[in-house]
Design a protein around this motif. Sequence first.
Motif, PDB file in Angstrom:
ATOM      1  N   GLY A  94       0.800  -1.217   0.000  1.00  0.00           N
ATOM      2  CA  GLY A  94       0.000   0.000   0.000  1.00  0.00           C
ATOM      3  C   GLY A  94       0.837   1.273   0.000  1.00  0.00           C
ATOM      4  O   GLY A  94       0.660   2.147  -0.860  1.00  0.00           O
ATOM      5  N   PRO A  95       1.756   1.437   0.961  1.00  0.00           N
ATOM      6  CA  PRO A  95       2.586   2.647   0.954  1.00  0.00           C
ATOM      7  C   PRO A  95       3.446   2.800  -0.293  1.00  0.00           C
ATOM      8  O   PRO A  95       3.587   3.909  -0.816  1.00  0.00           O
ATOM      9  N   LEU A  96       4.029   1.700  -0.794  1.00  0.00           N
ATOM     10  CA  LEU A  96       4.877   1.819  -1.982  1.00  0.00           C
ATOM     11  C   LEU A  96       4.063   2.257  -3.198  1.00  0.00           C
ATOM     12  O   LEU A  96       4.517   3.097  -3.984  1.00  0.00           O
ATOM     13  N   LEU A  97       2.859   1.699  -3.354  1.00  0.00           N
ATOM     14  CA  LEU A  97       1.997   2.150  -4.450  1.00  0.00           C
ATOM     15  C   LEU A  97       1.550   3.588  -4.226  1.00  0.00           C
ATOM     16  O   LEU A  97       1.425   4.365  -5.175  1.00  0.00           O
ATOM     17  N   GLY A  98       1.314   3.959  -2.964  1.00  0.00           N
ATOM     18  CA  GLY A  98       0.950   5.346  -2.664  1.00  0.00           C
ATOM     19  C   GLY A  98       2.076   6.317  -2.964  1.00  0.00           C
ATOM     20  O   GLY A  98       1.839   7.414  -3.498  1.00  0.00           O
ATOM     21  N   TYR A  99       3.306   5.933  -2.638  1.00  0.00           N
ATOM     22  CA  TYR A  99       4.452   6.785  -2.958  1.00  0.00           C
ATOM     23  C   TYR A  99       4.564   6.994  -4.464  1.00  0.00           C
ATOM     24  O   TYR A  99       4.932   8.086  -4.925  1.00  0.00           O
ATOM     25  N   GLU A 100       4.267   5.940  -5.223  1.00  0.00           N
ATOM     26  CA  GLU A 100       4.344   6.058  -6.684  1.00  0.00           C
ATOM     27  C   GLU A 100       3.353   7.095  -7.190  1.00  0.00           C
ATOM     28  O   GLU A 100       3.678   7.922  -8.060  1.00  0.00           O
ATOM     29  N   VAL A 101       2.145   7.098  -6.633  1.00  0.00           N
ATOM     30  CA  VAL A 101       1.134   8.070  -7.046  1.00  0.00           C
ATOM     31  C   VAL A 101       1.536   9.476  -6.623  1.00  0.00           C
ATOM     32  O   VAL A 101       1.480  10.431  -7.415  1.00  0.00           O
ATOM     33  N   LEU A 102       1.978   9.624  -5.378  1.00  0.00           N
ATOM     34  CA  LEU A 102       2.262  10.955  -4.831  1.00  0.00           C
ATOM     35  C   LEU A 102       3.496  11.596  -5.454  1.00  0.00           C
ATOM     36  O   LEU A 102       3.533  12.809  -5.672  1.00  0.00           O
ATOM     37  N   THR A 103       4.520  10.808  -5.705  1.00  0.00           N
ATOM     38  CA  THR A 103       5.782  11.387  -6.170  1.00  0.00           C
ATOM     39  C   THR A 103       5.987  11.305  -7.672  1.00  0.00           C
ATOM     40  O   THR A 103       6.806  12.031  -8.218  1.00  0.00           O
ATOM     41  N   ALA A 104       5.258  10.421  -8.343  1.00  0.00           N
ATOM     42  CA  ALA A 104       5.507  10.220  -9.772  1.00  0.00           C
ATOM     43  C   ALA A 104       4.300  10.587 -10.619  1.00  0.00           C
ATOM     44  O   ALA A 104       4.390  11.444 -11.500  1.00  0.00           O
ATOM     45  N   PHE A 106       1.614  12.267  -9.977  1.00  0.00           N
ATOM     46  CA  PHE A 106       1.214  13.668  -9.877  1.00  0.00           C
ATOM     47  C   PHE A 106       2.141  14.559 -10.705  1.00  0.00           C
ATOM     48  O   PHE A 106       1.713  15.551 -11.297  1.00  0.00           O
ATOM     49  N   LEU A 107       3.433  14.226 -10.736  1.00  0.00           N
ATOM     50  CA  LEU A 107       4.366  14.990 -11.565  1.00  0.00           C
ATOM     51  C   LEU A 107       4.013  14.850 -13.043  1.00  0.00           C
ATOM     52  O   LEU A 107       3.945  15.837 -13.776  1.00  0.00           O
ATOM     53  N   GLU A 108       3.790  13.608 -13.456  1.00  0.00           N
ATOM     54  CA  GLU A 108       3.465  13.359 -14.864  1.00  0.00           C
ATOM     55  C   GLU A 108       2.155  14.034 -15.253  1.00  0.00           C
ATOM     56  O   GLU A 108       2.079  14.756 -16.259  1.00  0.00           O
ATOM     57  N   ALA A 109       1.122  13.812 -14.455  1.00  0.00           N
ATOM     58  CA  ALA A 109      -0.193  14.362 -14.790  1.00  0.00           C
ATOM     59  C   ALA A 109      -0.200  15.882 -14.674  1.00  0.00           C
ATOM     60  O   ALA A 109      -0.865  16.568 -15.462  1.00  0.00           O
ATOM     61  N   GLY A 110       0.527  16.407 -13.694  1.00  0.00           N
ATOM     62  CA  GLY A 110       0.506  17.847 -13.465  1.00  0.00           C
ATOM     63  C   GLY A 110       1.217  18.653 -14.534  1.00  0.00           C
ATOM     64  O   GLY A 110       0.815  19.777 -14.843  1.00  0.00           O
ATOM     65  N   PHE A 111       2.280  18.091 -15.102  1.00  0.00           N
ATOM     66  CA  PHE A 111       3.079  18.861 -16.065  1.00  0.00           C
ATOM     67  C   PHE A 111       2.925  18.382 -17.503  1.00  0.00           C
ATOM     68  O   PHE A 111       3.481  19.004 -18.413  1.00  0.00           O
ATOM     69  N   LEU A 112       2.195  17.285 -17.711  1.00  0.00           N
ATOM     70  CA  LEU A 112       2.013  16.794 -19.068  1.00  0.00           C
ATOM     71  C   LEU A 112       1.269  17.809 -19.930  1.00  0.00           C
ATOM     72  O   LEU A 112       1.600  18.001 -21.102  1.00  0.00           O
ATOM     73  N   GLY A 113       0.274  18.463 -19.355  1.00  0.00           N
ATOM     74  CA  GLY A 113      -0.477  19.469 -20.108  1.00  0.00           C
ATOM     75  C   GLY A 113       0.398  20.612 -20.570  1.00  0.00           C
ATOM     76  O   GLY A 113       0.261  21.100 -21.702  1.00  0.00           O
ATOM     77  N   ILE A 114       1.297  21.060 -19.699  1.00  0.00           N
ATOM     78  CA  ILE A 114       2.211  22.143 -20.093  1.00  0.00           C
ATOM     79  C   ILE A 114       3.128  21.676 -21.205  1.00  0.00           C
ATOM     80  O   ILE A 114       3.390  22.402 -22.172  1.00  0.00           O
TER      81      ILE A 114
END
Length: 452
Positions: A94-104, A106-114
């Motif tokens: 659970g935490p390892l999958l959560g870290y993947e979402v929080l640190t990776a 979100f970066l991809e989804a947040g900056f892909l549009g730009i």
Amino acid sequence: MDALLLSRLQFAVNISFHILFPAINIALAWFVVYFRYQAGRPGADRNGWLQAYRFWAKVFAVSFAVGVVSGVTMSFQFGTNWPGFMERAGNVAGPLLGYEVLTAFFLEAGFLGIMLFGRERVSQRVHMAASVIVAVGTSISAFWILALNSWMQTPQGHWVDADGVIHVADWFEIIFNPSFPYRFFHMVTASVLTASFLVIGLSAWQVLKKTANAATPRVLKTGLTVAAVAVAAQIWIGDAHGLNTKAHQPAKLAAIEAVWETEKPVPLTLIGWPNEQTKQTDYAVKIPYLGSLILTHSLDGEIKGLAEFEDHPPVAPVFFAFRIMVGMGLLMLAVSWFGWWRMRRCGWQPERLPRWLLKTFAAMTFAGWVATLAGWYVTEIGRQPFLVEGVLRTEDAVTRIVPAGDIGLTLVMYIVLYGVMLVSYVAVLKHMAEHPEYETVSGRHEIGKGER
């Protein structure tokens, strides 16, 4: 078929489809960054590099979208088909999958549009930074996912209570477990090769279809150069990974080589037909001593046989998948090295290459997928009958609630859906390669000028 077998088949279908796209995206994002850097470099011939950036950014976007959709499906299966996994190993997974979402993610989804839509709306520096952040996000995502998968292969840093629930004792040991460095670099390099041959294949297709533009020679040169270096690195990494497997997963290694009884020295079985009933490999073609030399770096090295282990994986799938992976890797080595040499002789002008070589490049467009899938089958089937090696058996994690008929029905639906999606994805890339955009470096389209 019972719920266990159907659930395993269903998850295999999902992971087989999903992994195709991270195998492209992890490295393709860095190709896009390189093309973007070249397009914005002062004094560069920006027209060709800009076309390369625009085309491959769109390929990345399509691959990213399909990968996200198939990844979400897998997360649901943890709850429906494999509740025992999260009940028993959720404190780690659970935490390892959560870290993947929080640190990776979100970066991809947040900056892909730009990255995709902001070239004319933000400064050159901000747009370049967004492209780099997306690429970093894909690499971080691979880090966390492979940390979890590697821990399932070589678990450490945990303890198990009386109810069989796994608890964390040391996060550092869990993340940096014995096989993680080898598995991480092996997968990242596999992605580099997968993306490289995608770049090579689509560029060659453009030349064959006479839709090549100013970007095509540069893109093809980049793909061949990266592939030629990466395939050599992958051979070295694979050798180190094999030594690690011998030390920590000897039953998997015995299945890979179909070693039935402990031997010293061990021949290398090039091909054969493993027969688990007779405990022999029928029609085997062997080279004396070479198995020991490759697997132990010694001519008289010993390999434990399958008879030594109470639990071991099914031999035939692991045996054949490994040989497909290695065979495809050697083919990629030959094609990339010969292709680079021939392109150099032609002055890096792909239109001067013989058509048979261009057709070979095009035929190898998805060669990385074949090698990656075969490698993952070795990894995942080779861990059976465990989900977490030596700690949690696969049969103890499967659902006891969902009927086998429902699992079978959804399995068929997944196969049909993913088949349609895969054909559509390949068709879209083919269409994009045959109808590239031709853009001039002028006005608001020019990187570095006229941008807000």
